[in-house]
Design a protein around this motif. Structure first.
Motif, mmCIF file in Angstrom:
data_model
loop_
_atom_site.group_PDB
_atom_site.id
_atom_site.type_symbol
_atom_site.label_atom_id
_atom_site.label_comp_id
_atom_site.label_asym_id
_atom_site.label_seq_id
_atom_site.Cartn_x
_atom_site.Cartn_y
_atom_site.Cartn_z
ATOM 1 N N ARG A 92 0.824 -1.210 0.000
ATOM 2 C CA ARG A 92 0.000 0.000 0.000
ATOM 3 C C ARG A 92 0.861 1.265 0.000
ATOM 4 N NH1 ARG A 92 -4.729 0.838 3.673
ATOM 5 N NH2 ARG A 92 -5.711 1.617 1.784
ATOM 6 N N PHE A 93 2.063 1.160 0.534
ATOM 7 C CA PHE A 93 2.989 2.282 0.457
ATOM 8 C C PHE A 93 3.328 2.578 -1.002
ATOM 9 C CE2 PHE A 93 7.563 3.302 0.002
ATOM 10 C CZ PHE A 93 7.551 4.592 0.488
ATOM 11 N N TYR A 94 3.634 1.546 -1.774
ATOM 12 C CA TYR A 94 3.939 1.742 -3.190
ATOM 13 C C TYR A 94 2.707 2.210 -3.964
ATOM 14 C CZ TYR A 94 8.321 -0.704 -2.272
ATOM 15 O OH TYR A 94 9.552 -1.068 -1.784
ATOM 16 N N GLN A 95 1.529 1.699 -3.585
ATOM 17 C CA GLN A 95 0.311 2.135 -4.262
ATOM 18 C C GLN A 95 0.032 3.608 -3.990
ATOM 19 O OE1 GLN A 95 -1.536 0.880 -6.467
ATOM 20 N NE2 GLN A 95 -3.387 2.139 -6.420
ATOM 21 N N SER A 96 0.252 4.046 -2.759
ATOM 22 C CA SER A 96 0.030 5.463 -2.443
ATOM 23 C C SER A 96 1.010 6.349 -3.199
ATOM 24 C CB SER A 96 0.153 5.687 -0.936
ATOM 25 O OG SER A 96 1.478 5.450 -0.483
ATOM 26 N N LEU A 97 2.254 5.908 -3.339
ATOM 27 C CA LEU A 97 3.218 6.669 -4.129
ATOM 28 C C LEU A 97 2.788 6.752 -5.585
ATOM 29 C CD1 LEU A 97 6.741 5.538 -2.830
ATOM 30 C CD2 LEU A 97 5.670 7.775 -2.570
ATOM 31 N N LYS A 98 2.334 5.631 -6.126
ATOM 32 C CA LYS A 98 1.902 5.601 -7.522
ATOM 33 C C LYS A 98 0.734 6.549 -7.756
ATOM 34 C CE LYS A 98 -0.201 2.481 -10.920
ATOM 35 N NZ LYS A 98 -0.705 1.093 -11.151
ATOM 36 N N VAL A 99 -0.276 6.466 -6.903
ATOM 37 C CA VAL A 99 -1.453 7.317 -7.055
ATOM 38 C C VAL A 99 -1.068 8.791 -6.924
ATOM 39 C CG1 VAL A 99 -3.653 7.954 -5.986
ATOM 40 C CG2 VAL A 99 -3.068 5.544 -6.297
#
Length: 323
Positions: A92-99
């Motif tokens: 979810r850390f990587y997903q938040s960065l992506k978004v």
């Protein structure tokens, strides 16, 4: 006779010396000067107290908590770099960065382009310019509010205003924009582009500072409107563009309210609106993992600081200051 002359010469030299030279400052004058200094410190005290309690204190506490395991209930336990290591295994850390990077990378250029477009229109000297400027600036004042986020969710909902218009025009089964992972982030990008007022006003002020003789010279050389824009307007406006770019990137990385309200605080659907700040909030105040949230905050600070530094380094290749 000589002794009389010596006495008179010493008297003359004493009279010609600057008044007060070599003499101690009167106690009353020193006391008045010290009291003036204390009054200045008294007026500055609220600012210093705010700096310590609201800014410097929380920053220092966050820096310490980033290296601890703290749940807001017990005492912080020192864990070193464990919070930062956990990020590498956190999807979810990587997903938040992506978004967040998609949101910033798409919405900021569109916002600045739209703001510059409207500023050039208003720069033509329309009647009621002050009224138009105020109306266009209004979204920047209210765009980050909870009320506008709720209104945005109602407009782009499955039964919202937009789908009502589309059904009236004959569209069958339009999507629920904020509930569809393919469109949810796009609605927030549109919301950020809509808050173009602040950069538009700055662009308008910059356009007013460009001398008309440059456009007249370019016109005499046969340059059309497009070429004047590319060769005159953009180079002379580049410091203003750079200023707006840095400010809006920082502002976009701090976006929180829109995603929180539209997604109901979840970052959904399917984490498609999981902004970095929203994920930080979830970890800190949803899971009570304040140590990990503090580490996330410092990573965000490094990201924003790094991008700002890159912008300043790259600015020497495209920003024209006239020197």
């Amino acid at each position: 006779m000589s002794s009389t002359l010596d006495v008179s010469s010493r008297a003359r030299s004493h009279d010609e010396a600057p008044r007060g030279a070599g003499q101690p400052v009167p106690r009353a004058r020193r006391k008045k000067k010290d009291s003036g200094r204390y009054v200045a410190y008294l007026f500055l005290a609220p600012w210093f107290i705010g700096l310590l309690l609201i800014t410097a204190g929380p920053i220092a506490a966050s820096a310490y908590l980033a290296f601890t395991d703290y749940s807001l209930i017990g005492s912080p336990e020192w864990t070193g770099l464990d919070n930062f290591r956990r990020m590498f295994d956190d999807p979810r850390f990587y997903q938040s960065l992506k978004v967040t990077f998609i949101y910033v990378g798409v919405s900021v250029p569109l916002q600045l382009a739209f703001a510059l477009f409207l500023a050039m229109i208003l720069d033509r000297g329309l009647r009621g310019l002050a009224l138009y400027r105020s109306i266009y600036y209004l979204p920047s004042l209210i765009g980050g509010s909870v009320a506008i986020a709720i209104l945005w969710r109602q407009i782009f909902g499955a039964e919202g205003l937009l789908n009502g218009v589309l059904r009236f025009l004959g569209a069958d089964n339009p999507p629920g924009w904020v509930s569809d992972p393919s469109y949810a982030l796009g609605t927030l990008i549109i919301l950020n582009v809509w808050t173009f007022g602040a950069p538009m006003v700055i662009f308008l002020a910059g356009l007013r500072q460009i001398p008309t003789m440059y456009y007249e010279a370019a016109s005499l050389d046969g340059a059309g409107k497009v070429r004047q824009f590319l060769k005159v307007t953009l180079p002379l406006l580049s410091p203003i563009i750079f200023f707006n770019l840095v400010l809006q990137i920082i502002h976009a990385f701090q976006s929180f309210t829109q995603a929180f309200i539209v997604s109901g605080g979840t970052g959904g659907p399917a984490d498609s609106t999981l902004f970095y700040t929203l994920y930080l909030y979830q970890r800190g105040f949803g899971n009570f993992d304040m140590g990990y949230a503090s580490a996330l905050a410092w990573v965000l600070l490094l990201i924003v600081g790094g991008l700002t530094a890159v912008n300043f380094i790259a600015s020497k290749y495209w920003v024209f200051y006239g020197d």
